[in-house]
Every structure is written in C-alpha cells, then in structure tokens.
Write a protein that holds these residues in place. Sequence first.
Motif, PDB file in Angstrom:
ATOM      1  N   GLN A  37       0.850  -1.816  -0.376  1.00  0.00           N
ATOM      2  CA  GLN A  37       0.277  -0.217  -0.114  1.00  0.00           C
ATOM      3  C   GLN A  37       0.853   1.260  -0.211  1.00  0.00           C
ATOM      4  N   ILE A  38       1.702   1.197   0.827  1.00  0.00           N
ATOM      5  CA  ILE A  38       2.847   2.863   0.891  1.00  0.00           C
ATOM      6  C   ILE A  38       3.732   3.018  -0.456  1.00  0.00           C
ATOM      7  N   SER A  39       3.323   1.293  -1.508  1.00  0.00           N
ATOM      8  CA  SER A  39       4.221   1.512  -2.752  1.00  0.00           C
ATOM      9  C   SER A  39       3.104   2.393  -3.810  1.00  0.00           C
ATOM     10  N   GLN A  40       1.802   2.107  -3.388  1.00  0.00           N
ATOM     11  CA  GLN A  40       1.115   2.321  -4.043  1.00  0.00           C
ATOM     12  C   GLN A  40       0.632   3.686  -4.090  1.00  0.00           C
ATOM     13  N   ILE A  45       0.745   9.472  -5.854  1.00  0.00           N
ATOM     14  CA  ILE A  45       0.939  11.126  -4.870  1.00  0.00           C
ATOM     15  C   ILE A  45       1.669  11.527  -5.846  1.00  0.00           C
ATOM     16  N   ALA A  46       2.658  10.732  -6.664  1.00  0.00           N
ATOM     17  CA  ALA A  46       3.653  11.420  -7.406  1.00  0.00           C
ATOM     18  C   ALA A  46       3.148  11.814  -8.805  1.00  0.00           C
ATOM     19  N   HIS A  47       1.727  10.468  -8.832  1.00  0.00           N
ATOM     20  CA  HIS A  47       1.193  11.341 -11.144  1.00  0.00           C
ATOM     21  C   HIS A  47       0.268  12.155 -10.065  1.00  0.00           C
ATOM     22  N   VAL A  48      -0.372  12.416  -8.950  1.00  0.00           N
ATOM     23  CA  VAL A  48      -1.335  13.976  -8.616  1.00  0.00           C
ATOM     24  C   VAL A  48      -0.671  14.745  -8.349  1.00  0.00           C
ATOM     25  N   SER A  49       0.516  14.598  -8.144  1.00  0.00           N
ATOM     26  CA  SER A  49       1.523  15.766  -7.768  1.00  0.00           C
ATOM     27  C   SER A  49       2.262  16.215  -9.483  1.00  0.00           C
ATOM     28  N   ASP A  50       2.213  15.288 -10.406  1.00  0.00           N
ATOM     29  CA  ASP A  50       2.316  15.754 -12.036  1.00  0.00           C
ATOM     30  C   ASP A  50       1.299  16.580 -12.778  1.00  0.00           C
ATOM     31  N   LEU A  51       0.164  15.750 -12.201  1.00  0.00           N
ATOM     32  CA  LEU A  51      -0.641  16.848 -12.135  1.00  0.00           C
ATOM     33  C   LEU A  51      -1.437  18.500 -11.688  1.00  0.00           C
ATOM     34  N   ILE A  52      -0.387  18.333 -10.707  1.00  0.00           N
ATOM     35  CA  ILE A  52      -0.842  19.379 -10.940  1.00  0.00           C
ATOM     36  C   ILE A  52       0.790  20.281 -11.156  1.00  0.00           C
TER      37      ILE A  52
END
Length: 406
Positions: A37-40, A45-52
């Motif tokens: 779950q931590i790896s997911q 979070i990295a993907h959301v950060s990219d979108l932002i």
Amino acid sequence: MVSGEGEVTPLTPEVARLQEAVEAFRRRSRTGRTQEQISQEVAAIAHVSDLIQVELSVVASEFAATDEYDQQGFDSPISWIKANCHMGGGAAGDRVCVGNQLQGLPETATALAEGRIGFAHFALLAKTAVAIGGGFEEGKLLRQAQKLSVARFFNACMHARHAAKPDAYVNEEREGVEARSLRISTAEDGTMLFKCVLDKVGGAAVRTALEPLAKRAGKDDSRRYDRRLADAWVDIAMHSLDTGLVPQQGSQRTHIQVTTSLETLLGLSGAPAAEMEFSLPISAKAVERLACDCSVTRILLGSDSTVIDVGRARRVISGPQRKALNVRDGGCVWPGCDRPASWTSGHHLAHWIRGGPSDLPNLCLLCYRHHWMVHEGEWQIVRTDDGEILTIPPTMTFGSQPRGPD
C-alpha cells in the motif's frame, strides 16, 4: 496572496478548495498500511503531483503573459516565479515552457494524465518542441518517453534536436566552447580554489582522464567521490611532472570512445547525434574532428540492435605515419602556432570520411585549438603545390568570426 499595493487578494474558490483538500490529506493516518500500500501511495501521489505541476504550468504561462511581475518590481516573470514559488530558474522556465506548449502537445498531455509519463518527461518534450519548431514529431518522441527513464530520454531529445537542426546543434556546442572558463583563487590558508566551466567534449575528455584514477582503492577507502576526483586530478599532474611529460614527449592521446552511426559520420541530413561516455550526445562536426586521428572499430548491428559482428580496431593514422608527420611538420602547421608535435593531432586535409587518403600529402599536424577551428569553427586549411599552408576564415555576413578554444 499579497498584491503589489500590499493588500491581501483572496484566492479563487477552486484554489482554496485545493489547499483544503491537501491539508486534509496531510492530516491522514499513516498507520496500518502494508508495504504494498505504501508503494502504491508513492506512485499515486507522484502522479497527482505531476497533474498539479501541469496546472501550475498553465497558470505560470498565463502569469508570464501579464505585466504583474513588472508592477511588483521584478525584471522578468521567471524572476518573480523564482522568488515567490521558491524555485530555481530552470524549474521556473520549465513550468512556463510547458504551459506555453500544452495546447500543441495534446498526445503528451493525455499520456501524462494517464500516468504513462511524468512531468519531467513532459518538460523535456516541451523544450524540444520549442528548439525544433516546425516539423517536430510529437508522437515519435512520446513513444520513446514512455519507454525511457528521464535521464535516457534527455539524450533522446538531444538526438532529435541534432537530427532536425544539426547546424543549430553545432552552434550550441560552439557557445559551450566559448563559455569555457577556469578560475583559480587562493584562500587565506593557502588552499587553492578552482571554479571551472567546460563544454561537452572538453568535459568528457577531463572525466575520461580522471575516472579510472578516482576508483576506490580497496574496501577500506572511505573517501567521498568528490575527494577521489580531486586526488585523481593531482595524481595526473604529479605523474606528468615526475615523468617529464610536460610537455608530453609521446604521441599517444587519451582515449575517448565515440559511438556513431555511419549516417552521422557522413554528416547526412536527419542523422542522430553521436554518443560519448561522460557527455551528452555530440554533433556530427565534433565526430568528424575526433575521427581525423583515431582508431575505428566497425560494429554491425541487427534490426533489433543486437551485435552481429565486431571488426578489428584500425588506426586511421598509423604509428609510422605519425612519426613521419612529427618529423616533417615539427608541430602545429597553423601559421604562427608554436605548439610542438606532441601537443597536436593528425588532420586530414580531405577527410577520410569523404574518400580522402591517409597518406602524408593529405595529412598535417594541428593543435587542439586550430583543429577545432577547422571543423566546428568552419575555417579552411589548404596546402599549396609548393607545400605552403594557407588558412581561410569562414564566410561571415555579420558579426565576428568564431573563435576556437584558447
């Protein structure tokens, strides 16, 4: 947000809700999660950060089109973003560039939204699109972005830029050579401080010389990498002094390996750049210069890039030929140059790539600076029927003539 007049400007409702959502997420419980779950979470979070980051880029581009930065006393939008968004200049420029190019890169925007690439890939694609301009093939480069790490994709973008605009690529390399500098100062305790800027080929040559001597000397060697590099630099200098190699007495040069396609070697249109260890891809012009006096190994690749056959290394200028050149020319043949033969490279007046023979009438010795001027600097050097060397400057319609490295 504080305006130029010192008044607090309220945020838009959308940005306010985003801040609230982020704060709520930061207050979440971090207990009871499995390693999976931590790896997911990391990836999500990295993907959301990219979108932002893409949304930030859009707004940064909109901001750059205003004069708000000027009203607040900044000299450019980038300066304002650096100060107010706590970024370096490169990061600020990347955001504005992505925002400006977003509409013209729809496939890339979709790939990022679907998580097939990251923002760093997007920024490289956007900057490459700006560098190439008309004729930029988004799909071709995007397919590589989805397969390669950011570091390897950076090289792919450099290859694309070379293939599309080789002359512009060479101009950037010229600027890199002109930007070379080495500043030496002495601290109060006698420690010498070096601040150095080198171009791609020059930097690769220095690293090629230093890296073998900078390896750890056994398992108990706890020196940091930067300390080992500094020690290697001193070792080379001391060895040269102890063995009388200043100036160098032999003709053997430091080996720099360049991997290039036949198309690049021939300087054909659309060819990729060449690969060099410890360097970004280099131009066909740089390869041409390095290939003047080198050993060539033919490697035949299959359609899937597997090695089919490796030929024997062959010296372009043989040992006996080099000795004869040293005796005949005595040093760099450029008029007025006093570099001895041991500080020179063999140069083909008619390059062997284009059918010029590797025999003495077609060869001469040039120091590094003048060799660079003949190839990247576009000077011409010819030998008259009576053996006199003539140099012809590049044709220029404006500005000063290109200057080789000192």
